[in-house]
Every structure is written in structure tokens, then in C-alpha cells.
Design a protein around this motif. Structure first.
Motif, short mmCIF file in Angstrom:
data_model
loop_
_atom_site.label_atom_id
_atom_site.label_comp_id
_atom_site.label_asym_id
_atom_site.label_seq_id
_atom_site.Cartn_x
_atom_site.Cartn_y
_atom_site.Cartn_z
N GLY A 172 45.47 31.60 44.15
CA GLY A 172 45.40 32.89 43.22
C GLY A 172 46.46 33.24 42.45
N TRP A 210 47.21 30.61 39.42
CA TRP A 210 46.00 30.66 38.58
C TRP A 210 46.04 31.90 37.80
CZ3 TRP A 210 40.33 29.77 40.21
CH2 TRP A 210 39.51 29.95 39.26
N ARG A 211 46.37 33.13 38.54
CA ARG A 211 46.44 34.35 37.66
C ARG A 211 47.78 34.23 36.80
NH1 ARG A 211 48.57 39.76 40.26
NH2 ARG A 211 50.32 38.40 39.84
N ARG A 244 42.57 36.52 29.79
CA ARG A 244 42.32 37.66 30.69
C ARG A 244 41.04 37.13 31.59
NH1 ARG A 244 39.74 43.12 28.34
NH2 ARG A 244 41.80 43.24 27.42
N ALA A 274 42.45 34.92 34.11
CA ALA A 274 43.26 35.73 35.12
C ALA A 274 42.42 36.32 35.94
CB ALA A 274 44.05 36.67 34.38
N GLY A 286 41.66 33.84 38.82
CA GLY A 286 42.68 34.01 39.83
C GLY A 286 42.63 35.09 40.80
N THR A 287 42.62 36.25 40.36
CA THR A 287 42.31 37.41 41.24
C THR A 287 41.14 37.42 41.93
OG1 THR A 287 43.48 38.79 39.37
CG2 THR A 287 42.27 39.91 41.11
N ALA A 316 48.07 43.34 40.49
CA ALA A 316 47.54 43.72 39.25
C ALA A 316 48.14 45.07 38.81
CB ALA A 316 45.87 44.00 39.02
N LEU A 361 41.26 42.80 35.92
CA LEU A 361 41.74 42.11 37.30
C LEU A 361 41.56 42.91 38.47
CD1 LEU A 361 45.45 40.99 36.14
CD2 LEU A 361 43.06 39.89 36.09
#
Length: 250
Positions: free
Chosen positions: A164, A167-168, A177, A180, A183-184, A205, A222
Motif C-alpha cells: 500500500g 502503491w500510494r 489521485r 493513490a 494504495g490507501t 495521508a 485518500l
């Protein structure tokens, strides 16, 4: 010192093969006692996780109650993420032997992939020689190899957390965005297996926003998945507590 363009891909490939090879070899050959059958006399995390998975598959109920003739009563003692992971394999292979093999092999793969993901996360601030040393240590670390052979949540949670973050971070670097948010969401899923990590996605975040890497709108975006997952689980638990209360006057 100038880094050769092939050095990083080659390093990641070699470390990944080493990490996966060691973990798969270990879970294939190690003999580890998993006392899931003696649930009346043995108390361990693995026993409870197995009970949750079995009750999810057999009764569609999130409960760690042992097998009995009565339907199990729902509870919320454990977080749901890892039991759902086990239940997914159990729904595919109900018998113990293939289920157990699938769980250990999948955990070995997740544990093995966590190592190169950790290297990708550290690439922002570590030079290649230090990355090589860190990756080798992570690949060879005994505890991170042995943990994959137990019915415990660490392999899944570790993979989701690092995946995660990578990814983010990459999505934010690219200005994407929506990606992202994915990922979150993976970070929030790690929190659903270990509630201690649930605030981590939100804190991360807010920290990125405080460092002015993202604007307020992106920071709020996020927070969507962590909030939704946490709110849904807490609402379920609140309904569970309400339904278990005796009527007034009793």
C-alpha cells in the motif's frame, strides 16, 4: 557514483528470487504443529483464526466459537481481514491438507514479495549498495522466513502495508489521485487484519498533506477507503452489541 541502468532491475530480480525461493522451500519442507483441532484445550491465535474461517465458510457467521451442534454466535474479538483470507482458501479447498498447503504457499509468496516491495519503498533515500545489503538481510531474516509457516496474520499484514505504501507513493509521484486511493485502500485492508494499523492510512495521508506534497482535496480523497472500511466494521460491531443486550426489565 553513476548507477548503471541495469543494476537496479537486476538487483530487485535477484533479491526477489532469493526471497521467494527461501520461503517456499521452508514452508514445503518444515513440519510445524498447528493445533487447530484441539480447540477445547489449546488457546492460540491460529486456533481462533481457523475457527473464524470455518464458521465463515460453514455458517456465514464471523465467530470463533468451536464446532458444536448449535449455530455459532457472532463476535468481534478478532479483526476480520485475516479470517476472510483463510476463509477464501477454505471455500476453494474445504479439506485440511490442500487448504493448509494453499495458505502456507500463499503466505510464502506474500512474504517473499514483501522484500522487493520494501526495497522499492527505500529506494527514495538509499543508494544501491545499501539497498542490496538491506534487501539481502530482509530476504535472509530467519523470523520473516519462519512466520510464513504459521496460521498468523503477519505475512498478509506485512505485505499489504508495504504494498500500500509503495502503491500510494508511486501514484502520488505521478499525480494520479485515483490510483493513490487504491494504495490507501490496501493500507486500510491491512488495518482490517490488525486494527493497530487502521489509523496509519489516515495519519500517512495527513502527514503527506502537512508536508505539502498533496493538496487538501487529495488528502480527503485518500481518507475515503479507511473511513468507509472502519465505519462499516464499527457499525457491524455496534449492531452486534445492541442485538446481544437483554430486553429492559430482564
Amino acid at each position: 557514483m553513476h548507477e548503471r541502468p541495469w543494476a537496479w532491475p537486476l538487483l530487485v530480480t535477484l533479491i526477489t528470487l532469493l526471497s521467494l525461493g527461501l520461503r517456499l522451500h521452508y514452508v514445503v519442507h518444515a513440519q510445524v504443529l498447528q493445533p487447530v483441532y484441539d480447540q477445547q484445550h489449546v488457546r492460540a491465535d491460529g486456533v481462533e483464526y481457523y475457527a473464524y474461517a470455518r464458521n465463515l465458510v460453514q455458517h456465514r457467521t464471523f465467530s470463533m466459537a468451536p464446532e458444536s451442534g448449535a449455530p455459532p454466535a457472532a463476535d468481534s474479538f478478532r479483526d476480520p481481514g485475516y479470517p476472510v483470507f483463510l476463509a477464501a482458501w477454505m471455500a476453494t479447498w474445504p479439506d485440511w491438507d490442500p487448504w493448509y498447503a494453499a495458505v502456507l504457499l500463499s503466505q510464502a509468496v506474500l512474504g517473499g514479495l514483501t522484500v522487493p516491495l520494501g526495497m522499492m519503498l527505500a529506494r527514495r533515500w538509499m543508494p544501491l549498495p545499501w539497498l542490496a545489503a538491506a534487501g539481502t538481510l530482509m530476504a535472509l531474516w530467519p523470523h520473516s522466513i519462519a512466520i510464513n509457516s504459521f496460521i498468523l496474520s503477519e505475512s498478509l499484514v506485512g505485505f499489504q502495508t508495504v504494498a500500500g505504501l509503495v502503491w500510494r507513493g508511486r501514484a502520488l509521484d505521478a499525480g494520479r489521485r485515483t490510483a493513490a486511493m487504491g494504495g490507501t485502500a490496501v493500507l486500510a485492508m491491512a488495518g482490517m487484519s490488525n486494527a493497530v494499523l487502521m489509523p496509519a492510512a489516515a495519519v500517512a495521508a495527513l502527514w503527506v498533506a502537512a508536508c505539502r506534497r498533496i493538496n487538501r482535496q487529495t488528502a480527503l480523497a485518500l481518507l475515503v477507503f479507511p473511513f468507509l472500511l472502519c465505519a462499516a466494521w464499527q457499525a457491524r460491531n455496534a449492531l452486534l452489541v445492541t442485538s446481544s443486550r437483554p430486553p429492559d426489565g430482564h
